[in-house]
Design a protein around this motif. Structure first.
Motif, PDB file in Angstrom:
ATOM      1  N   SER A  60       2.053  -8.454  -7.763  1.00 52.35           N
ATOM      2  CA  SER A  60       2.168  -7.973  -9.144  1.00 52.35           C
ATOM      3  C   SER A  60       3.124  -6.917  -9.120  1.00 52.35           C
ATOM      4  CB  SER A  60       1.045  -7.513  -9.861  1.00 52.35           C
ATOM      5  OG  SER A  60       0.421  -6.556  -9.050  1.00 52.35           O
ATOM      6  N   HIS A  61       3.444  -6.218  -8.104  1.00 60.33           N
ATOM      7  CA  HIS A  61       4.468  -5.150  -7.958  1.00 60.33           C
ATOM      8  C   HIS A  61       5.805  -5.588  -7.604  1.00 60.33           C
ATOM      9  CE1 HIS A  61       1.289  -1.926  -8.774  1.00 60.33           C
ATOM     10  NE2 HIS A  61       0.566  -2.527  -7.659  1.00 60.33           N
ATOM     11  N   THR A  62       5.463  -6.736  -6.899  1.00 61.64           N
ATOM     12  CA  THR A  62       6.760  -7.396  -6.317  1.00 61.64           C
ATOM     13  C   THR A  62       7.676  -7.964  -7.749  1.00 61.64           C
ATOM     14  OG1 THR A  62       5.620  -7.966  -4.323  1.00 61.64           O
ATOM     15  CG2 THR A  62       7.694  -9.437  -4.763  1.00 61.64           C
ATOM     16  N   VAL A  63       6.803  -8.628  -8.450  1.00 64.88           N
ATOM     17  CA  VAL A  63       7.325  -9.132  -9.881  1.00 64.88           C
ATOM     18  C   VAL A  63       7.963  -8.255 -10.559  1.00 64.88           C
ATOM     19  CG1 VAL A  63       6.689 -10.526 -11.836  1.00 64.88           C
ATOM     20  CG2 VAL A  63       5.721 -11.362  -9.475  1.00 64.88           C
ATOM     21  N   ARG A  64       7.260  -6.996 -10.741  1.00 67.13           N
ATOM     22  CA  ARG A  64       7.859  -5.921 -11.498  1.00 67.13           C
ATOM     23  C   ARG A  64       9.006  -5.385 -10.981  1.00 67.13           C
ATOM     24  NH1 ARG A  64       4.187  -1.381 -14.667  1.00 67.13           N
ATOM     25  NH2 ARG A  64       5.579  -0.191 -15.685  1.00 67.13           N
ATOM     26  N   LEU A  65       9.026  -5.140  -9.922  1.00 71.83           N
ATOM     27  CA  LEU A  65      10.185  -4.443  -9.246  1.00 71.83           C
ATOM     28  C   LEU A  65      11.335  -5.389  -9.319  1.00 71.83           C
ATOM     29  CD1 LEU A  65       8.582  -2.579  -6.297  1.00 71.83           C
ATOM     30  CD2 LEU A  65       9.604  -1.489  -8.234  1.00 71.83           C
ATOM     31  N   GLY A  66      11.005  -6.959  -9.281  1.00 75.69           N
ATOM     32  CA  GLY A  66      11.877  -7.842  -9.287  1.00 75.69           C
ATOM     33  C   GLY A  66      12.826  -8.073 -10.432  1.00 75.69           C
ATOM     34  N   ALA A  67      12.228  -7.408 -11.565  1.00 74.12           N
ATOM     35  CA  ALA A  67      13.064  -7.487 -12.726  1.00 74.12           C
ATOM     36  C   ALA A  67      14.402  -6.457 -12.582  1.00 74.12           C
ATOM     37  CB  ALA A  67      12.268  -6.724 -13.878  1.00 74.12           C
ATOM     38  N   ARG A  68      14.409  -5.768 -11.657  1.00 70.57           N
ATOM     39  CA  ARG A  68      15.659  -5.070 -11.367  1.00 70.57           C
ATOM     40  C   ARG A  68      16.295  -4.925  -9.900  1.00 70.57           C
ATOM     41  NH1 ARG A  68      14.326   0.965 -12.096  1.00 70.57           N
ATOM     42  NH2 ARG A  68      16.574   1.045 -11.496  1.00 70.57           N
ATOM     43  N   PHE A  69      15.365  -5.305  -9.048  1.00 73.16           N
ATOM     44  CA  PHE A  69      15.861  -5.266  -7.680  1.00 73.16           C
ATOM     45  C   PHE A  69      15.653  -6.727  -6.948  1.00 73.16           C
ATOM     46  CE2 PHE A  69      14.110  -1.107  -8.701  1.00 73.16           C
ATOM     47  CZ  PHE A  69      15.208  -0.444  -8.657  1.00 73.16           C
ATOM     48  N   ASP A  70      16.289  -6.907  -5.780  1.00 71.99           N
ATOM     49  CA  ASP A  70      16.230  -7.806  -4.894  1.00 71.99           C
ATOM     50  C   ASP A  70      14.922  -7.566  -3.983  1.00 71.99           C
ATOM     51  OD1 ASP A  70      16.290  -9.877  -3.078  1.00 71.99           O
ATOM     52  OD2 ASP A  70      18.012  -9.469  -2.121  1.00 71.99           O
ATOM     53  N   VAL A  71      13.684  -7.841  -4.443  1.00 72.75           N
ATOM     54  CA  VAL A  71      12.295  -7.783  -3.643  1.00 72.75           C
ATOM     55  C   VAL A  71      11.869  -8.700  -2.716  1.00 72.75           C
ATOM     56  CG1 VAL A  71      10.132  -6.883  -4.178  1.00 72.75           C
ATOM     57  CG2 VAL A  71      12.095  -6.529  -5.617  1.00 72.75           C
ATOM     58  N   LEU A  72      11.518  -8.260  -1.670  1.00 67.56           N
ATOM     59  CA  LEU A  72      10.673  -9.377  -0.715  1.00 67.56           C
ATOM     60  C   LEU A  72       9.156  -8.637  -0.480  1.00 67.56           C
ATOM     61  CD1 LEU A  72      10.609 -11.582   1.395  1.00 67.56           C
ATOM     62  CD2 LEU A  72      11.119  -9.894   3.053  1.00 67.56           C
ATOM     63  N   GLY A  73       8.229  -9.451  -1.045  1.00 66.64           N
ATOM     64  CA  GLY A  73       6.882  -8.744  -0.695  1.00 66.64           C
ATOM     65  C   GLY A  73       6.248  -9.459   0.435  1.00 66.64           C
ATOM     66  N   ILE A  74       5.655  -8.431   1.234  1.00 65.66           N
ATOM     67  CA  ILE A  74       5.176  -8.680   2.522  1.00 65.66           C
ATOM     68  C   ILE A  74       3.712  -8.315   2.769  1.00 65.66           C
ATOM     69  CG2 ILE A  74       5.484  -8.055   4.993  1.00 65.66           C
ATOM     70  CD1 ILE A  74       8.346  -7.188   4.324  1.00 65.66           C
ATOM     71  N   ASP A  75       2.951  -9.320   3.256  1.00 64.64           N
ATOM     72  CA  ASP A  75       1.505  -9.174   3.381  1.00 64.64           C
ATOM     73  C   ASP A  75       0.780  -9.827   4.367  1.00 64.64           C
ATOM     74  OD1 ASP A  75      -0.692  -7.810   1.114  1.00 64.64           O
ATOM     75  OD2 ASP A  75      -1.552  -9.522   2.197  1.00 64.64           O
ATOM     76  N   PRO A  76      -0.170  -9.274   5.039  1.00 68.18           N
ATOM     77  CA  PRO A  76      -0.641  -9.966   6.025  1.00 68.18           C
ATOM     78  C   PRO A  76      -1.629 -11.133   5.704  1.00 68.18           C
ATOM     79  CG  PRO A  76      -1.903  -8.099   5.758  1.00 68.18           C
ATOM     80  CD  PRO A  76      -0.966  -8.004   4.947  1.00 68.18           C
ATOM     81  N   VAL A  77      -1.976 -11.281   4.618  1.00 68.10           N
ATOM     82  CA  VAL A  77      -2.824 -12.271   3.978  1.00 68.10           C
ATOM     83  C   VAL A  77      -1.940 -13.337   3.575  1.00 68.10           C
ATOM     84  CG1 VAL A  77      -4.857 -12.842   2.413  1.00 68.10           C
ATOM     85  CG2 VAL A  77      -4.741 -10.780   3.344  1.00 68.10           C
ATOM     86  N   PRO A  78      -1.932 -14.696   4.279  1.00 69.37           N
ATOM     87  CA  PRO A  78      -1.057 -15.853   3.930  1.00 69.37           C
ATOM     88  C   PRO A  78      -1.233 -16.230   2.428  1.00 69.37           C
ATOM     89  CG  PRO A  78      -1.796 -15.918   6.144  1.00 69.37           C
ATOM     90  CD  PRO A  78      -2.688 -14.714   5.456  1.00 69.37           C
ATOM     91  N   ALA A  79      -2.426 -16.182   1.946  1.00 69.60           N
ATOM     92  CA  ALA A  79      -2.819 -16.666   0.634  1.00 69.60           C
ATOM     93  C   ALA A  79      -1.669 -15.932  -0.475  1.00 69.60           C
ATOM     94  CB  ALA A  79      -4.271 -16.507   0.228  1.00 69.60           C
TER      95      ALA A  79
END
Length: 252
Positions: A60-79
């Protein structure tokens, strides 16, 4: 009069109780979770700046930040990840090259990180010179009793040492990051959410504590533990047993 005098409680206080409740019932100025986005806006990063959302969860934060920036979301949970805007990785082992990020965003996940020193070292590694980091994290306060901390941290998967402000400050310094500001929202986010939300967490905690066998049978022991931990997490924040910090950091 001594405020612990019984005459105060049963005579003087009842005479002013209504006015006291009226004063307490007035809302104080508060910030909500959008405070973090306001802080990013104040950084005046250029449109299209490279941002890493470390511990992105559902994105959700990746998407919101992605409205202005080039964002890569990183998480240990593959799902939580899929090709493109997301990648699998730990805070202590970020799957990106060095000096590529203008901002590292990390909200409420480092309490789970087994190697806090390495996580902050990774933040420093991936940031460009002058790059920024925004880290939001919850900490224990002296009001949190040891027995409360033990059960809560076990239920929530918290590394106990990471719930220490001084431990975080040491990891930041060791990584070579500069602390530009450290903000203390206190209970503001909970107050901002409203009395109904805060009351719901308190009610859930009360029910779970009153009838553990019932809820363990209906939910399972593991789910019961998480549900109780989550409810107490919010209640303890409102009571000052837990206190958040927002770290604004810079790479020299």
């Amino acid at each position: 009069m001594d405020p612990f005098d019984l005459r105060f409680f049963y005579d003087d206080y009842p005479r002013v109780e209504e006015s006291v409740q009226s004063v307490i019932g007035e809302s104080l100025p508060t910030n909500g979770p959008d405070q973090l986005y306001d802080l990013v806006t104040a950084m005046e990063l250029p449109t299209g700046a490279r941002v890493l959302d470390v511990g992105c969860g559902d994105g959700s934060h990746t998407v919101r930040l992605g409205a202005r920036f080039d964002v890569l979301g990183i998480d240990p949970v593959p799902a939580f990840t899929h090709p493109g805007r997301y990648a699998v990785g730990l805070a202590s082992r970020l799957p990106v090259a060095s000096a590529v990020a203008d901002l590292v965003w990390c909200r409420d996940v480092l309490v789970h990180e087994p190697d806090l020193d390495e996580a902050y070292a990774e933040f420093r590694r991936v940031l460009r010179p002058g790059g920024r980091a925004l880290v939001y994290q919850m900490y224990a306060t002296p009001s949190l009793a040891p027995f409360e901390a033990s059960s809560l941290f076990a239920a929530m998967g918290v590394v106990p040492a990471n719930a220490s402000v001084s431990r975080t400050a040491a990891a930041i310094a060791a990584a070579g990051l500069r602390v530009d500001e450290c903000l203390e929202p206190g209970s503001q986010w909970g107050e901002h959410a409203g009395e109904a939300v805060a009351g719901r967490h308190l009610m859930h905690a009360a029910r779970l504590l009153r009838a553990p066998a019932l809820y363990q049978e209906r939910l399972g022991r593991a789910t019961y533990g998480i549900a109780l931990g989550d409810a107490l997490w919010h209640v303890y924040r409102m009571l000052g047993k837990l206190s958040p910090r927002i770290w604004l950091l810079s790479a020299a």
